[in-house]
Design an enzyme around this catalytic site. Structure first.
Site, mmCIF file in Angstrom:
data_model
loop_
_atom_site.group_PDB
_atom_site.id
_atom_site.type_symbol
_atom_site.label_atom_id
_atom_site.label_comp_id
_atom_site.label_asym_id
_atom_site.label_seq_id
_atom_site.Cartn_x
_atom_site.Cartn_y
_atom_site.Cartn_z
ATOM 1 N N HIS A 75 0.805 -1.214 0.000
ATOM 2 C CA HIS A 75 0.000 0.000 0.000
ATOM 3 C C HIS A 75 0.841 1.268 0.000
ATOM 4 O O HIS A 75 0.439 2.293 -0.569
ATOM 5 C CB HIS A 75 -0.981 0.016 1.173
ATOM 6 C CG HIS A 75 -2.176 0.859 0.869
ATOM 7 N ND1 HIS A 75 -3.238 0.401 0.115
ATOM 8 C CD2 HIS A 75 -2.438 2.148 1.130
ATOM 9 C CE1 HIS A 75 -4.109 1.374 -0.043
ATOM 10 N NE2 HIS A 75 -3.655 2.442 0.566
ATOM 11 N N GLU A 109 -11.086 -10.605 -7.132
ATOM 12 C CA GLU A 109 -9.754 -10.489 -6.528
ATOM 13 C C GLU A 109 -9.122 -11.830 -6.205
ATOM 14 O O GLU A 109 -7.922 -11.892 -5.930
ATOM 15 C CB GLU A 109 -9.837 -9.679 -5.225
ATOM 16 C CG GLU A 109 -10.290 -8.255 -5.405
ATOM 17 C CD GLU A 109 -10.337 -7.517 -4.079
ATOM 18 O OE1 GLU A 109 -9.363 -6.816 -3.770
ATOM 19 O OE2 GLU A 109 -11.341 -7.668 -3.349
ATOM 20 N N ASP A 146 -4.669 -7.916 -5.755
ATOM 21 C CA ASP A 146 -4.904 -9.138 -4.987
ATOM 22 C C ASP A 146 -5.063 -10.353 -5.883
ATOM 23 O O ASP A 146 -4.691 -11.468 -5.496
ATOM 24 C CB ASP A 146 -6.139 -8.975 -4.095
ATOM 25 C CG ASP A 146 -5.804 -8.348 -2.755
ATOM 26 O OD1 ASP A 146 -4.650 -8.468 -2.316
ATOM 27 O OD2 ASP A 146 -6.691 -7.735 -2.137
ATOM 28 N N CYS A 174 -9.613 -2.005 -11.580
ATOM 29 C CA CYS A 174 -9.266 -0.920 -10.649
ATOM 30 C C CYS A 174 -7.929 -1.162 -9.958
ATOM 31 O O CYS A 174 -7.525 -0.379 -9.110
ATOM 32 C CB CYS A 174 -10.367 -0.725 -9.607
ATOM 33 S SG CYS A 174 -10.619 -2.145 -8.529
#
Length: 606
Positions: free
Chosen positions: A206, A453, A477, A524
């Site tokens: 992240h 995901e 993911d 996304c």
């Protein structure tokens, strides 16, 4: 002495600045800048802590039993000497005055400087005194945090006064840390740092994702960077190559300053595309949406030319709250703010996606601490956690529904893997609607989508499409779970491969199945914002990309230059290749040698 460190390039460009070290400590330390008027107060805090610790040590020495070993009072005397040594307290004061660090940060910075000096001593006895110094500093930090408790790392949005240095001009700052938690990255977005370096992390951890959203250079997974780099060193971050140059020579510095200027010119050129319609050479319209973390990110999305929000990561409303979750009204105001800011354009709000690299201080009503899970990436996270906390989940659903009265809202459910999860989510949404009807609170009907995901979701997608209105492919993911790679672990980061044939086949299959069912589909994840994948995703039939606002112009430029029909004709050749990345490179060369004539209405834009 100049030297280089190597890590993973996660955000392109060049950053040059002074190192600001966030040192690891057994005591959590707040890091923030103070203003000129607070300098004396911070120095006073440090003096008060020093006096308190001196009193503690004196009391300990006084109360030693008569049969205590002679070494104990001698050790306490050493601690008292260190406590009053100007090399510690005097230099700490200078950090506060010169750099406007708060007292705890200044003390930690000076500890870092002195610890390195002890490490370089040849005498074993003197070198071992570093442990005494660390104990003294720990006592000082505890004294300063005793009343309020230790704080988490935070970053002030206000820069410190800059001074003229060796290389002239104002000094930009580069953050160096072992790691930066996602919640702390929210503060980083408003801070003064022009780049950052971390010891750990992968290309889609992240911290890396936020660096790309900020469009600032970053290198992660640099292993020992926070130990080797010294406070206030001059640094160059080469975000394209994943290289950190420490204390560069004037010649190297000038070369990178030139590259900085070139990057700024390229950004300015790309920014001119922001209001150009996103259409391929063969006339295919493509929707470019923005990923945002907070309502305040919406204006940047509009400025970048986004035609909506494809992913509002609602979990960031839940972070940095010391375990207190946001209530329904607070969430509603945040969602409404984003919806209104987008001026009628669609906003897709993902339900809270907590877990793995985004833990909460308090994961549930019984204070389940997620970081204690054996494998957080496979544990109670995303929709699994929401369904385990029905009261919290209904609050969020009601807040999102209420925001739909102010604009076009879509709901996105993360990490769906089972049909029973999908049905339970839709039942919870139905209950939330009924509660709003009973409370006479307005809302509109909203589309509900599922994130693809995990491979399981991709493999049962036809069944999921019967329950959901749209799907969004979260490639970060999906890659992690397909390849069994922890995307935040730098030790296996080299195995994280978005070009892996299995990943590309799952993405292509998901896009094809959604289009066949007449349902909208977007990507996304980070692949959507990486121009290297733009042509391939267009060939797969993707017509909706969602990415950080800073990435939109680069991707739009690739779209404007692409003949999607020609690429679609070569899709199977890429998917069946042993090396899809090389196959794509070959296609680029082939199409460049025989370019398609641009459509008249868009040739001027590209």
């Amino acid at each position: 002495m100049s030297f280089q460190l190597f890590g993973l390039p996660v955000s392109r460009g060049v950053a040059i600045g002074r190192a600001v070290l966030i040192a690891s400590s057994r005591v959590d330390v707040a890091h923030y800048f103070i203003n000129e008027g607070q300098v004396e107060a911070e120095i006073g805090r440090m003096r008060s802590a020093r006096d308190a610790v001196a009193q503690e040590l004196s009391n300990l020495k006084r109360d030693l039993p008569a049969d205590a070993p002679a070494e104990l009072p001698a050790l306490l005397d050493v601690h008292l000497l260190l406590l009053h040594d100007e090399a510690l307290t005097g230099a700490t004061k200078q950090w506060i005055i010169d750099r406007h660090y708060n007292a705890e940060w200044a003390l930690s910075a000076q500890l870092e400087v002195l610890a390195r000096q002890f490490d370089e001593m040849e005498d074993d006895y003197l070198r071992e005194r570093k442990a005494d110094l660390e104990q003294v500093v720990e006592r000082l930090l505890r004294a300063m945090s005793r009343d309020a408790g230790a704080s988490a790392v935070s970053f002030s949005p206000s820069p410190p006064p800059s001074a003229s240095r060796d290389f002239g001009g104002e000094d930009p700052l580069v953050l160096v840390a072992n790691d930066i938690a996602p919640a702390d990255m929210l503060q980083f977005k408003r801070s003064v740092f022009t780049g950052f370096i971390t010891d750990v992390g992968g290309k889609t951890s992240h911290t890396a994702i936020v660096a790309r959203s900020l469009d600032i250079p970053a290198v992660v997974g640099a292993r020992e960077a926070s130990r080797i780099i010294r406070q206030d060193d001059w640094l160059i971050i080469d975000g394209d190559a994943g290289i950190v140059i420490v204390n560069p020579s004037p010649i190297v510095l000038e070369e990178y300053r030139f590259r900085q200027r070139q990057s700024e010119l390229e950004r300015a050129r790309l920014s001119r595309l922001r209001h150009t319609p996103s259409v391929t050479l063969d006339g295919e319209k493509v929707e470019l949406l923005a990923n945002i973390e907070l309502p305040g990110d919406a204006p940047a999305a509009l400025e970048a030319g986004a035609v909506g929000v494809g992913l509002f990561r609602s979990e960031f409303l839940f972070m940095n709250r010391e375990g207190e979750l946001p209530g329904e009204d607070e969430q509603f105001e945040a969602y409404r703010s984003a919806v209104e800011a987008m001026g009628g354009l669609p906003v897709t709000i993902r339900t809270v996606d907590i877990g793995a690299d985004k833990p909460l201080e308090r994961m549930s009503v019984n204070e389940l601490r997620h970081e204690h899970a054996l494998n957080p990436a496979l544990g109670l996270r995303a929709i699994r956690w929401s369904l385990s906390e029905p009261a919290m989940f209904r609050q969020q659903l009601r807040a999102i529904l209420r925001a739909s009265a102010y604009g076009k809202v879509r709901l996105l459910v993360p990490m769906v893997a089972h049909l029973n999860e999908a049905r339970a989510t839709l039942e919870a949404l139905a209950r939330a609607k009924q509660q709003l009807v009973e409370a006479a609170k307005p809302f509109n009907d909203i589309e509900v989508g599922a994130m693809v995901e995990v491979p399981a979701a991709a493999l049962i997608l036809p069944s999921l499409l019967r329950l959901f209105d749209f799907v969004s492919i979260g490639t970060n993911d999906l890659i992690q779970y397909t390849l069994a790679i922890d995307r935040a672990d730098e030790t296996v980061a080299h195995l994280y491969d978005p070009w892996h044939a299995a990943v590309l086949q799952l993405v292509a299959q998901s896009i094809a199945q959604a289009r066949s069912a007449g349902k909208s589909v977007s990507v996304c994840g980070e692949m959507a914002g990486d121009p290297a994948f733009t042509e391939l995703l267009l060939a797969m039939g993707l017509r909706s990309f969602s990415m950080h606002p800073s990435q939109i112009s680069s991707v739009k430029q690739r779209i404007l230059r692409t003949d999607a029909r020609r690429w679609a004709g070569k899709l199977e050749q890429v998917l069946q290749s042993d090396d899809p990345q090389s196959a794509c490179t070959d296609l680029h060369r082939m199409f460049a040698a025989a370019p398609t004539q641009p459509a008249p209405q868009i040739s001027a834009a590209i």
